[in-house]
Write a protein that holds these residues in place. Structure first.
Motif, short mmCIF file in Angstrom:
data_model
loop_
_atom_site.label_atom_id
_atom_site.label_comp_id
_atom_site.label_asym_id
_atom_site.label_seq_id
_atom_site.Cartn_x
_atom_site.Cartn_y
_atom_site.Cartn_z
N ASP A 91 -4.86 -56.29 -27.22
CA ASP A 91 -4.78 -55.85 -28.44
C ASP A 91 -5.57 -54.96 -29.45
OD1 ASP A 91 -2.33 -57.55 -28.27
OD2 ASP A 91 -3.69 -59.51 -28.64
N VAL A 92 -6.92 -55.16 -28.81
CA VAL A 92 -7.76 -54.26 -29.52
C VAL A 92 -7.54 -52.71 -29.11
CG1 VAL A 92 -10.34 -53.58 -29.36
CG2 VAL A 92 -9.70 -56.01 -29.48
N ALA A 93 -7.01 -52.52 -27.99
CA ALA A 93 -6.64 -51.11 -27.60
C ALA A 93 -5.60 -50.61 -28.61
CB ALA A 93 -6.36 -51.02 -26.22
N ARG A 94 -4.58 -51.27 -28.85
CA ARG A 94 -3.37 -51.03 -29.56
C ARG A 94 -3.81 -50.70 -30.95
NH1 ARG A 94 1.52 -55.21 -29.19
NH2 ARG A 94 2.46 -53.16 -30.33
N VAL A 95 -4.75 -51.68 -31.73
CA VAL A 95 -5.23 -51.30 -33.10
C VAL A 95 -6.17 -50.20 -33.10
CG1 VAL A 95 -6.27 -52.39 -35.08
CG2 VAL A 95 -4.95 -53.85 -33.81
N ASP A 96 -6.85 -49.89 -31.87
CA ASP A 96 -7.87 -48.99 -31.94
C ASP A 96 -7.20 -47.50 -31.81
OD1 ASP A 96 -9.93 -47.20 -31.47
OD2 ASP A 96 -10.07 -47.67 -29.13
N ALA A 97 -6.13 -47.58 -31.01
CA ALA A 97 -5.25 -46.39 -31.05
C ALA A 97 -4.61 -46.09 -32.25
CB ALA A 97 -4.05 -46.53 -30.29
#
Length: 670
Positions: free
Chosen positions: A222-228
């Protein structure tokens, strides 16, 4: 005395005399504020207070509040944080000087220190334990590097309002953030919502007002999705992502960039809740019911409570979001602490259709076993039609191949002959193996009827994928579970079998979602079993594309499944909260457990001075290690008094060197 020992004893005597002279030698004190109040890094409850030390003149410029120092304590050098400099001390005797300043970098901001104190009070723990969660270990080489300031960027607050426009109250929420306000809301996302982009827009709205934002999500995926999403809106260099697998150097580098004010937007998992963001304008948590937000180390704080406390401490906005709604989030609405942001019913109806297998008489006429079969005819029809247009998600509660086994003839559970542990299968060609001791029992025979055949009443994602691969031989079958979690899958036709929380995101969304073994998800002996089941189902159903279909295999009359069919997490949370209140269970009350050896628990209960209205349950045996547990609960209004009483009990126990106990305030599970 042996002559050869005399020189060694003389040298030791000289060394001791020199050390004593050095320790008692006068030290020139700092000219201004020569007293440093420090918090020692010792988890003992009776030492959870500040101690005064003398600041030598040589350290006057570097021993600032928030810095790491070494002090002499109980005959040894220990780590400590300077929390304050003062002109004088209440201590009547001579103050010991600081041994040395480990680093001149102020890593403990005053707002974070206050937050640490409140969290320790709330969870009846010590500040030293909370500080270990808040401040990462020092990395000396990284500390010498300069933090690069964020580049200039043109911000458009109107874009955030446009993104939130499907939610009438959401548009007003982000406009208030952009205007410098501190709105508080509980956000229920609609099916198919691009929640990473919505969170990113809320963070940008706070950023446009010159303030920072802190976003907490359950896991690294989920961090990767918000990061993107943040990179898409702001470009690189404006935010940091804090995750556990970054490594000590990178994690400390990101921490310093936040503490120095070079980055003001942070996204991360539960450890990011203490990030020292400057001028904080928004704290947000997504899917707060996920058990990954419950800290497994003492004093066991929950990320949601840390962020809500932080909103109070720093006077910033707060957002608690998810496809489901926890009873704690619903309580925030009932008390007026937050306002509701919910999708329009027309948006929900257009986004997804949810059905239960065998829910109508017509469906039962076509397939009389629709409610009893694990993969009824209706599920096969859904898969066949949906695979013509895109991928299909199949969620099953268990990982592995066959999680439990039973006699094929009499249904007696299959147990290990060595330790009576449950037998399970790891694959189609593997013999039965004990889940406790690992003993292989290829010649198992039922002790009741003597039959050697086995059946699997509960199967995992591997066995489910195998069955679906046989039913649809021309379609690729992918799995996502355990340590083999996929972040995403392409939009071409395929069957994706995943366990809860491991569902990959499909390009363009899933054409259909099939939820299996609803009875198993609802059968766990847990306080939050119904809330957790609905949360998992809504999270999977929300991955369907607009106009997608969702089918659940379970009892159509179950109220949890009915809440899923209506997509009504708000109504379900309201009823669940009422049930908790009638049963005197959290969050309608404040509850704490005291766990340890029977003697230690008895000592702790004896030292505990309970507030008025408290109820003590137990002690009762707990676990397989011979421990016992006592449960204490009080009305919610008396919660702070219970936490204070538990902290005092811990101080007395620690000072008297009694056996340790584990104190857990408002545990996620009982």
């Amino acid at each position: 005395m042996a002559p050869e020992l005399v020189p060694a004893l003389v040298r030791a005597s000289v060394k001791r005399s020199r050390g004593a002279a050095k320790a008692t030698a006068p030290v020139a004190a700092a000219e201004f504020d020569p007293v440093a109040r420090v918090l020692v890094d010792l988890p003992l409850a009776h030492l959870d207070r500040t101690f005064d030390y003398l600041v030598p003149a040589t350290m006057a410029e570097v021993a600032r509040p928030g810095t790491r120092v070494k002090v002499r304590f109980a005959g040894q050098d220990v780590d400590a944080f300077v929390v304050e400099r003062a002109a004088e001390s209440d201590h009547s005797g001579r103050l010991a000087p600081l041994r040395r300043v480990v680093s001149s970098e102020p890593v403990l901001r005053p707002s974070v220190l206050e937050l640490v104190g409140r969290v320790a009070e709330r969870y009846a723990g010590s500040r030293a334990d909370v500080l270990r969660l808040a401040v990462p270990p020092r990395h000396a080489t990284t500390e010498k590097e300069a933090s690069v300031p964020a580049p200039e960027v043109a911000l458009d607050p109107a874009a955030a309002a446009t993104a939130w426009s499907p939610y009438p109250a959401g548009e007003g929420f982000v406009r208030a953030l952009a205007a410098g306000g501190d709105p508080r809301a509980v956000f229920g996302a609609g099916p198919g919502a691009d929640w990473p982009l919505l969170l990113a827009h809320a963070a940008v709205a706070a950023y446009s007002s010159g303030r920072g934002a802190l976003l907490c999500v359950p896991d690294g995926k989920d961090v990767a999705r918000v990061d993107a999403a943040l990179t898409t809106l702001l470009g690189p260099g404006h935010h940091v992502a804090l995750v556990a697998d970054s490594g000590p150097a990178q994690r400390y580098r990101d921490f310093l960039s936040i503490a120095r004010g070079a980055r003001r937007i942070v996204v991360g998992t539960r450890a990011a809740a203490f990030a020292p963001v400057h001028d904080l304008g928004l704290v947000a948590i997504w899917d707060d019911g996920d058990d990954l937000f419950a800290e497994p180390r003492a004093p066991y704080p929950h990320t949601r409570e840390v962020l809500l406390t932080r909103a109070e401490v720093e006077g910033c906005g707060a957002l608690v979001g998810g496809f489901a709604r926890t009873v704690e989030a619903d309580l925030l609405l009932r008390t007026g602490w937050a306002q509701e942001i919910a999708p329009d019913r027309a948006l929900i109806r257009a986004a997804v259709t949810v059905a239960v297998a065998g829910a109508t008489d017509r469906e039962l006429e076509r397939d009389p076993h629709a409610r009893a079969s694990r993969l009824p005819q209706q599920a096969h029809q859904l898969l066949r039609s949906a695979l013509a247009t895109g991928p299909v998600l199949v969620q099953t509660p268990r990982s592995g191949y066959a999680a439990s086994l039973a006699c094929e003839r009499c249904r007696t559970p299959a147990r290990c002959s060595s330790c009576t542990g449950p037998l399970r299968l790891g694959g189609p060609a593997e013999p039965p193996t004990c889940g406790w001791c690992g003993t292989v029992d290829a010649a198992w025979a039922c002790p009741t009827c003597g039959h050697r055949g086995l059946r699997a009443p509960v199967v995992g994602e591997s066995r489910t994928a195998e069955e679906l691969g046989r039913a649809f031989p021309s379609i690729p079958v992918l799995t996502s579970a355990g340590d083999r979690v996929r972040a995403s899958v392409p939009g071409r036709p395929s069957i994706v079998v995943a366990t809860p929380g491991a569902e990959p995101v499909a390009e363009g969304g899933y054409a259909a979602v099939l939820l299996l073994d609803a009875w198993l998800a609802l059968s766990r002996p847990d306080l939050r079993v119904r809330e957790e089941a609905l949360r998992r189902w809504l999270g999977a159903a929300a991955l369907a594309r607009s106009g997608g279909r969702v089918l659940v295999v379970g009892d159509p009359a179950d109220p949890v499944l009915q809440a899923l069919v209506r997509w009504d997490p708000a109504g379900f949370a309201e009823r669940e909260l009422a049930d908790r209140a009638s049963a005197h269970l959290p969050p309608a009350c404040r509850l704490a457990t005291i766990t340890g050896s029977p003697g230690a628990v008895d000592d702790a209960v004896t030292l505990l001075s309970l507030p008025d209205g408290a109820e003590s349950l137990g002690p009762v045996p707990h676990g397989d290690a011979g421990e016992s547990r006592t449960v204490v609960r009080v009305p919610r209004a008396v919660g702070p008094e219970l936490s204070a009483a538990l902290r005092e009990m811990q101080r007395l126990r620690s000072a008297r060197k009694l056996d340790a106990v584990r104190v857990h305030v408002d545990p996620q599970a009982l």
